[in-house]
Design a protein around this motif. Structure first.
Motif, PDB file in Angstrom:
ATOM      1  N   LYS A  95       0.775  -1.273   0.010  1.00  0.00           N
ATOM      2  CA  LYS A  95       0.052   0.099  -0.085  1.00  0.00           C
ATOM      3  C   LYS A  95       0.957   1.145   0.084  1.00  0.00           C
ATOM      4  CE  LYS A  95      -0.730  -0.771   5.034  1.00  0.00           C
ATOM      5  NZ  LYS A  95      -1.711  -1.040   6.093  1.00  0.00           N
ATOM      6  N   ALA A  96       0.293   2.366  -0.621  1.00  0.00           N
ATOM      7  CA  ALA A  96       1.002   3.475  -0.336  1.00  0.00           C
ATOM      8  C   ALA A  96       1.231   3.866   0.883  1.00  0.00           C
ATOM      9  CB  ALA A  96       0.037   4.326  -1.443  1.00  0.00           C
ATOM     10  N   ARG A  97       2.526   4.636   1.314  1.00  0.00           N
ATOM     11  CA  ARG A  97       2.943   5.224   2.398  1.00  0.00           C
ATOM     12  C   ARG A  97       1.994   6.331   2.721  1.00  0.00           C
ATOM     13  NH1 ARG A  97       7.234   2.477   4.107  1.00  0.00           N
ATOM     14  NH2 ARG A  97       8.598   1.464   2.747  1.00  0.00           N
ATOM     15  N   PRO A  98       1.668   6.450   3.986  1.00  0.00           N
ATOM     16  CA  PRO A  98       0.997   7.433   4.547  1.00  0.00           C
ATOM     17  C   PRO A  98       1.338   8.876   3.960  1.00  0.00           C
ATOM     18  CG  PRO A  98       1.217   6.043   6.240  1.00  0.00           C
ATOM     19  CD  PRO A  98       2.230   5.662   5.101  1.00  0.00           C
ATOM     20  N   ALA A  99       2.723   8.865   3.697  1.00  0.00           N
ATOM     21  CA  ALA A  99       3.211  10.444   3.412  1.00  0.00           C
ATOM     22  C   ALA A  99       2.698  10.913   2.046  1.00  0.00           C
ATOM     23  CB  ALA A  99       4.751  10.311   3.312  1.00  0.00           C
ATOM     24  N   LEU A 100       2.340  10.061   1.205  1.00  0.00           N
ATOM     25  CA  LEU A 100       1.839  10.514  -0.274  1.00  0.00           C
ATOM     26  C   LEU A 100       0.641  11.422  -0.078  1.00  0.00           C
ATOM     27  CD1 LEU A 100       1.886  10.178  -3.095  1.00  0.00           C
ATOM     28  CD2 LEU A 100       0.578   8.357  -3.019  1.00  0.00           C
ATOM     29  N   THR A 126      -0.360   3.546  -5.553  1.00  0.00           N
ATOM     30  CA  THR A 126      -0.374   5.044  -5.465  1.00  0.00           C
ATOM     31  C   THR A 126      -1.255   5.678  -6.441  1.00  0.00           C
ATOM     32  OG1 THR A 126       1.284   5.046  -7.219  1.00  0.00           O
ATOM     33  CG2 THR A 126       2.013   5.060  -4.925  1.00  0.00           C
ATOM     34  N   ASP A 127      -1.784   5.065  -7.560  1.00  0.00           N
ATOM     35  CA  ASP A 127      -2.946   5.691  -8.342  1.00  0.00           C
ATOM     36  C   ASP A 127      -4.117   5.848  -7.687  1.00  0.00           C
ATOM     37  OD1 ASP A 127      -0.775   3.829  -9.740  1.00  0.00           O
ATOM     38  OD2 ASP A 127      -1.915   4.185 -11.572  1.00  0.00           O
ATOM     39  N   GLU A 128      -4.483   4.835  -6.881  1.00  0.00           N
ATOM     40  CA  GLU A 128      -5.683   4.972  -5.893  1.00  0.00           C
ATOM     41  C   GLU A 128      -5.788   6.027  -5.170  1.00  0.00           C
ATOM     42  OE1 GLU A 128      -6.027   1.143  -4.026  1.00  0.00           O
ATOM     43  OE2 GLU A 128      -6.521  -0.043  -6.046  1.00  0.00           O
ATOM     44  N   ILE A 129      -4.763   6.255  -4.320  1.00  0.00           N
ATOM     45  CA  ILE A 129      -4.590   7.327  -3.468  1.00  0.00           C
ATOM     46  C   ILE A 129      -4.582   8.722  -4.260  1.00  0.00           C
ATOM     47  CG2 ILE A 129      -3.233   8.451  -1.840  1.00  0.00           C
ATOM     48  CD1 ILE A 129      -4.473   5.794  -0.505  1.00  0.00           C
ATOM     49  N   ILE A 130      -3.700   8.821  -5.382  1.00  0.00           N
ATOM     50  CA  ILE A 130      -3.846  10.013  -5.910  1.00  0.00           C
ATOM     51  C   ILE A 130      -5.113  10.128  -6.413  1.00  0.00           C
ATOM     52  CG2 ILE A 130      -3.026  10.990  -8.176  1.00  0.00           C
ATOM     53  CD1 ILE A 130      -0.383   9.599  -7.711  1.00  0.00           C
ATOM     54  N   ASP A 131      -6.024   9.484  -6.952  1.00  0.00           N
ATOM     55  CA  ASP A 131      -7.437   9.529  -7.389  1.00  0.00           C
ATOM     56  C   ASP A 131      -8.239   9.865  -6.191  1.00  0.00           C
ATOM     57  OD1 ASP A 131      -9.250   9.222  -9.675  1.00  0.00           O
ATOM     58  OD2 ASP A 131     -10.202   7.906  -8.415  1.00  0.00           O
ATOM     59  N   GLN A 132      -8.166   9.246  -5.206  1.00  0.00           N
ATOM     60  CA  GLN A 132      -8.868   9.991  -4.125  1.00  0.00           C
ATOM     61  C   GLN A 132      -8.648  11.240  -3.419  1.00  0.00           C
ATOM     62  OE1 GLN A 132      -8.117   6.817  -1.066  1.00  0.00           O
ATOM     63  NE2 GLN A 132      -8.969   5.128  -2.418  1.00  0.00           N
ATOM     64  N   GLU A 133      -7.575  11.461  -3.426  1.00  0.00           N
ATOM     65  CA  GLU A 133      -6.982  12.792  -3.086  1.00  0.00           C
ATOM     66  C   GLU A 133      -7.593  13.999  -3.849  1.00  0.00           C
ATOM     67  OE1 GLU A 133      -5.682  13.612   0.166  1.00  0.00           O
ATOM     68  OE2 GLU A 133      -6.788  11.777   0.427  1.00  0.00           O
ATOM     69  N   VAL A 134      -7.243  13.854  -5.041  1.00  0.00           N
ATOM     70  CA  VAL A 134      -7.519  14.911  -6.125  1.00  0.00           C
ATOM     71  C   VAL A 134      -8.798  15.089  -6.248  1.00  0.00           C
ATOM     72  CG1 VAL A 134      -7.407  15.531  -8.605  1.00  0.00           C
ATOM     73  CG2 VAL A 134      -5.492  14.247  -7.508  1.00  0.00           C
ATOM     74  N   LYS A 135      -9.668  13.889  -6.181  1.00  0.00           N
ATOM     75  CA  LYS A 135     -11.210  14.282  -6.039  1.00  0.00           C
ATOM     76  C   LYS A 135     -11.642  14.707  -4.775  1.00  0.00           C
ATOM     77  CE  LYS A 135     -12.274  10.473  -9.221  1.00  0.00           C
ATOM     78  NZ  LYS A 135     -13.065   9.129  -9.677  1.00  0.00           N
ATOM     79  N   ARG A 136     -10.795  14.650  -3.784  1.00  0.00           N
ATOM     80  CA  ARG A 136     -11.442  15.115  -2.250  1.00  0.00           C
ATOM     81  C   ARG A 136     -11.395  16.522  -2.514  1.00  0.00           C
ATOM     82  NH1 ARG A 136      -8.787  16.195   2.473  1.00  0.00           N
ATOM     83  NH2 ARG A 136      -6.910  15.518   1.843  1.00  0.00           N
TER      84      ARG A 136
END
Length: 262
Positions: A95-100, A126-136
Motif C-alpha cells: 500500500k502507498a505510504r501515508p506520506a503520499l 499510489t494511483d488509487e490514493i492520488i485519484d482519491q485525494e485529487v477528487k477530495r
C-alpha cells in the motif's frame, strides 16, 4: 496569473512492502531466495541474454531458438510478478505510504498549480490514493498516473531493470510504440517548473529514466527539484540529481526532505 507546473514522479520507496511480491514471484518461478538487489541483478541478466541472442542473428544457427526460449522465460517471469502484485494489492499487503497524501496536499494539489503524475512502479496502489485525494479537493477529472515501466494489468508492458525502448529483441514497430508512449507520458515533465521525486533512487540500471529527467532539466522553465526520500539516501540521490544538470549546470534549486518527517 501563470500557474506553476508541478510534476510528481513516484518510485518504489513510496510503497510499503513494494518488493515483497516481486521476491515471492522470483522464488516461485526460479526456486531461489533473493533480495531487492538480487532481483535487479536477475532482471538485468534476463534482458542481457535477450540482447545477446538477438544480436547473434543468422550468424549462429541456434540463436533464434535461444531467443525464443529467452522471450518465453521472460514473459513467464513477468507474468508471475504481475500476478503476485495483483494479489498483494487486493490483500493490502502492499500500500502507498501515508506520506503520499501529505505530499499531495502540501506540494502538489493547489489552485496555483497544474500538476501531473508518473511512476516507475508496476502496482497501482499510489494511483488509487492520488485519484482519491485529487477528487477530495474537488477536481472531478484527475490526470492519469503514467506508468513509465508498465503496470501489473499488462505483464507484457513491464519494463525490467536495464531495459529501454530501443531493444534489439523488439520489432521496430514495438520500439516505436513504446518510444511514443514515453514521449507522450513525459511531456508534462518537459514543461514542469517544479519536479518532485518521491521514493526514487535514480538507479544506474535505469539510465533511460535518468536521461528523460536530464532532458527536462535542460529547459529554462524548470526552477526547482524536490527530493523526498529517506535520510540515508540523501547523499546518493542528491548527487545523482545534481549530475542531471550537466553539461549546462543550471542554477536550479534542489531541496531534500526526509520522507519520515512529512
Amino acid at each position: 496569473m501563470k500557474k506553476n507546473r508541478v510534476a510528481l514522479l513516484i518510485g518504489a520507496g513510496a510503497v510499503e512492502n513494494a518488493w515483497t511480491p516481486v521476491i515471492k514471484a522470483i522464488k516461485e518461478f526460479m526456486h531461489i531466495e533473493t533480495t531487492p538487489d538480487g532481483a535487479n541483478f536477475i532482471f538485468a541478466n534476463f534482458i542481457y541474454m535477450l540482447r545477446i541472442y538477438a544480436a547473434m542473428g543468422d550468424g549462429e544457427p541456434r540463436a533464434p531458438i535461444m531467443l525464443d526460449i529467452s522471450k518465453r522465460n521472460t514473459y513467464f517471469l513477468k507474468e508471475a510478478v504481475a500476478e503476485h502484485l495483483r494479489i498483494a494489492q487486493e490483500n493490502n499487503e502492499i500500500k502507498a505510504r501515508p506520506a503520499l497524501k501529505r505530499i499531495l496536499e502540501k506540494f502538489v494539489i493547489s489552485d496555483d498549480n497544474d500538476f501531473g503524475f508518473a511512476t516507475t512502479n508496476w502496482d497501482k496502489t499510489t494511483d488509487e490514493i492520488i485519484d482519491q485525494e485529487v477528487k477530495r479537493f474537488g477536481i472531478t477529472n484527475p490526470p492519469t498516473v503514467f506508468h513509465i515501466h508498465g503496470h501489473m494489468n499488462d505483464c507484457n508492458s513491464l519494463y525490467l531493470p536495464s531495459e529501454f525502448a530501443e531493444e534489439t529483441f523488439r520489432t521496430r514497430e514495438e520500439s516505436k510504440k513504446i518510444g511514443q508512449l514515453h514521449i507522450e507520458g513525459f511531456q508534462f515533465f518537459m514543461e514542469a517548473t517544479h519536479i518532485i521525486l518521491y521514493g526514487i533512487s535514480l538507479d544506474p540500471l535505469d539510465a533511460e529514466l535518468s536521461q528523460m529527467l536530464r532532458s527536462a532539466c535542460n529547459f529554462d522553465h524548470l526552477k526547482e527539484v524536490t527530493i523526498i526520500n529517506l535520510e540515508n539516501e540523501k547523499h546518493r540521490v542528491s548527487e545523482r540529481v545534481r549530475l542531471l544538470f550537466f553539461p549546462r549546470n543550471r542554477n536550479i534549486k534542489v531541496n531534500f526532505i526526509d520522507a519520515s518527517t512529512i
